[in-house]
Write a protein that holds these residues in place. Sequence first.
Motif, PDB file in Angstrom:
ATOM      1  N   GLU A 113       0.813  -1.215   0.000  1.00 60.42           N
ATOM      2  CA  GLU A 113       0.000   0.000   0.000  1.00 60.42           C
ATOM      3  C   GLU A 113       0.853   1.275   0.000  1.00 60.42           C
ATOM      4  OE1 GLU A 113      -2.630  -0.191   3.264  1.00 60.42           O
ATOM      5  OE2 GLU A 113      -3.692  -2.004   2.576  1.00 60.42           O
ATOM      6  N   SER A 172      -7.100   1.865  -1.438  1.00 64.52           N
ATOM      7  CA  SER A 172      -7.282   2.261  -0.033  1.00 64.52           C
ATOM      8  C   SER A 172      -8.693   2.754   0.206  1.00 64.52           C
ATOM      9  CB  SER A 172      -6.277   3.367   0.321  1.00 64.52           C
ATOM     10  OG  SER A 172      -4.960   2.897   0.170  1.00 64.52           O
ATOM     11  N   ARG A 173      -9.276   3.423  -0.734  1.00 64.57           N
ATOM     12  CA  ARG A 173     -10.648   3.901  -0.565  1.00 64.57           C
ATOM     13  C   ARG A 173     -11.643   2.755  -0.556  1.00 64.57           C
ATOM     14  NH1 ARG A 173     -14.413   4.822  -4.115  1.00 64.57           N
ATOM     15  NH2 ARG A 173     -12.971   4.572  -5.860  1.00 64.57           N
ATOM     16  N   ALA A 210     -10.937  -0.527   0.088  1.00 62.14           N
ATOM     17  CA  ALA A 210     -10.696  -1.432   1.222  1.00 62.14           C
ATOM     18  C   ALA A 210     -11.232  -0.860   2.525  1.00 62.14           C
ATOM     19  CB  ALA A 210      -9.194  -1.704   1.372  1.00 62.14           C
ATOM     20  N   ALA A 211     -11.423   0.409   2.559  1.00 64.92           N
ATOM     21  CA  ALA A 211     -11.924   1.012   3.797  1.00 64.92           C
ATOM     22  C   ALA A 211     -13.391   0.666   4.017  1.00 64.92           C
ATOM     23  CB  ALA A 211     -11.729   2.540   3.736  1.00 64.92           C
ATOM     24  N   GLY A 212     -14.156   0.312   2.994  1.00 67.33           N
ATOM     25  CA  GLY A 212     -15.587   0.012   3.143  1.00 67.33           C
ATOM     26  C   GLY A 212     -15.938  -1.432   2.827  1.00 67.33           C
ATOM     27  N   THR A 232     -14.425  -5.871   2.928  1.00 65.99           N
ATOM     28  CA  THR A 232     -13.479  -6.828   3.497  1.00 65.99           C
ATOM     29  C   THR A 232     -12.489  -7.228   2.446  1.00 65.99           C
ATOM     30  OG1 THR A 232     -14.906  -8.688   2.883  1.00 65.99           O
ATOM     31  CG2 THR A 232     -15.256  -7.699   5.065  1.00 65.99           C
ATOM     32  N   LYS A 233     -11.425  -7.879   2.877  1.00 68.11           N
ATOM     33  CA  LYS A 233     -10.382  -8.305   1.961  1.00 68.11           C
ATOM     34  C   LYS A 233     -10.871  -9.369   0.990  1.00 68.11           C
ATOM     35  CE  LYS A 233      -6.521  -7.331   5.024  1.00 68.11           C
ATOM     36  NZ  LYS A 233      -5.329  -7.869   5.704  1.00 68.11           N
TER      37      LYS A 233
END
Length: 715
Positions: A276, A305-306, A308-310, A312-313
């Motif tokens: 990242e 990053s945007r 993944a913030a909302g 799950t992996k």
Amino acid sequence: MASELSVLSDLGVGTSKSNVDNEVEILKSRTLTEKTVNELHLNVNYISHGRVKSSELYKASPIIVVFSPLNEQYKKETHVFTVESVDANKFKLSRDEDVELGIFQYGKLIKIPEGTLSVSKTNLDEKQEAFSMDCIIYPIESTTNYYRGALGIIPVGKNTSVIELSVVDPNSQRAADFLNTLVNIYNQDAIEDKNIVAEKTSDFIATRLKLITDELTDVEKDVEGFKKQNNLTDIPTEATMFLENAAEYQKKLIETEIQLNVVASMRQFLNSSGPEDLIPSNLLSTQSEASELITEYNRLIIEYSRIAAGATKENPVVVNAAKKIQAMKSNISQSLNRMQSSLAITKRNLDRQESLIGGKKAEVPRLEREFRIIDRQQKVKEALYLYLLQKREETALTLAATEQSAKVIDASYYSGVPVSPKKSVIYLIALVIGIAIPGAIIYLQELLNTKIKGRMDIEKRLAIPFLGDVPKSESHEEMINTNSRSSSAEAIRIVRTNLEFMLTGVEGDKGKTIFVTSTIPGEGKTFISVNLAGTIALSGKKVLLVGMDIRNPKLAEYIPIKSEGVTNYLSKHDKNLDSYITKLDNFENFHVLSSGVIPPNPVELLMNDKINKMFAELKEAYDYIIVDTAPVSVVTDTLLIAKNADAFIYVVRANYLDKRLLHIPEMFYNQKKLPNMSLVLNATEVTKKGYGYGYGYGYGVQEEVKPWYKNIFKK
């Protein structure tokens, strides 16, 4: 005046520049003067015999004599020949001491012991008048020396090259011809010298031109071979180009090395960064592929990053984005590897080019040094070649038109006024001598004359009251009487009048005692005493004349008196004073007391107190007592009895008393040893007989003083 070698003056070749001083010395040279003398035959003078006087002929001579001496000795001697015309074709020739040589024809060669001689007529006039003349032939050397001494050269100004020539000669036309011929010969010699130098200069320049041409050709061939051998056209320009290329390659090499370092740093960062982490995007060139990939990679990281913030992996969108990031990172790594390989190749090429240019640059100083040596020789030869070509043309112009060294501003001329003798100077000298000699005589007379002359000699030295001056008497024994009208009588009357002013302080009820003295004997004090007493007696006053010069009495020379007198009275105790007093005939109130017998002890006699009683008694009996005393500088008799005087008349004789003795009356006056002292000048010179109503008798009786307007309108 130009220099003859001016064509080579830029190189310093030849003589120094001509100046006024150099040309003056040339004009005064013996050689130039001798040429002028020979040109004009100035050593031959023609003297025409006249009835009153002989005159020198110059161009007016009817004949020309040419003399050729036999040897050098005769050239140094002066020869005099006399030529007398016989007829139109013949003449008689004589020499020194009237030695006749014979009768000869004009134009024929005559042999004489000193050499050869010929006489030619100056014109073809067969009716020429008869003549007789001397021909004087002087040595050339002496004539040359004469004109060198007579020649004057004066610079007109300090800042000009103009000079003035002059010559002193008895004949003005000959002097003018000498100056004109001297300048002409000077200019002609200068022109000949210039032509000789110009021809020599032209030959020298031609020889040098041929030599310089050959040398210049050889040097130019050397330049051509050097450029071919080193493959050069213009060394300075090519050296500049080598330096500019080397700098450019150096700059590119540095930039390449910087890029290699940046790429290596980026690869290292890329390998050590997390999934990242953002990669710096402004370190690489914006035009490179890696730069674009890094920009895209950073965009994917931000988007991942945007997302993944909302989520799950395990979210398919997150997983898909992670795969894209991994693939993009792999592409960036490969792009950086390719970029690093390309930069390495570029660096190797730059290193090789820089090495080639550096080798050529190292050769430039040597090539430039070698070429400069050859080029310098070429430029020197070329400059000298061009200079000689220019001077060859100047020399040709000099030969074509040679100028004179001196330009004549004003030709010689005679103003008409003789240089010597000058009338104005002679008149001035005569005037000065006429004034100086009488002035010197007067000055010497005044300097050598130490006697008193007149009243001025006394007044300018003494401040003693002056009663008057008495002219010299016509008779030594003259005595004033009622009918006397002489200048001496009138002068005594003036003295009597002025004396009254000196006696204003004396008591009026007693007699006034006047002592008469002088510096030395013979000044006329007895004469003044006798006549002053007589003058006062004629005015009606009772007067007694007393002789107190008991050492050298003189009263008996003027008036009849008794042999006994003052000394007898002082030496005796039983005698009455009146018994020694004598009354003069023809005078009603004039009495005399003689000095008496000359005593052996005059000083002791005069120191007797009886003398004071005598004067006291006399003052009671008489109005005026005139006392003839002894000279004050000889004896002290007068000083011993001076206290009995009401006034002292000090007699000074003109043309008798030395001026240096005037300090004696001055001393007595200043020290007041002679009371109420005044001066009378005796025996002054009378320049006019008779008497007029004027002032003084010092240097002659003056005429009557008239009003100023009468003097102006006097006919």
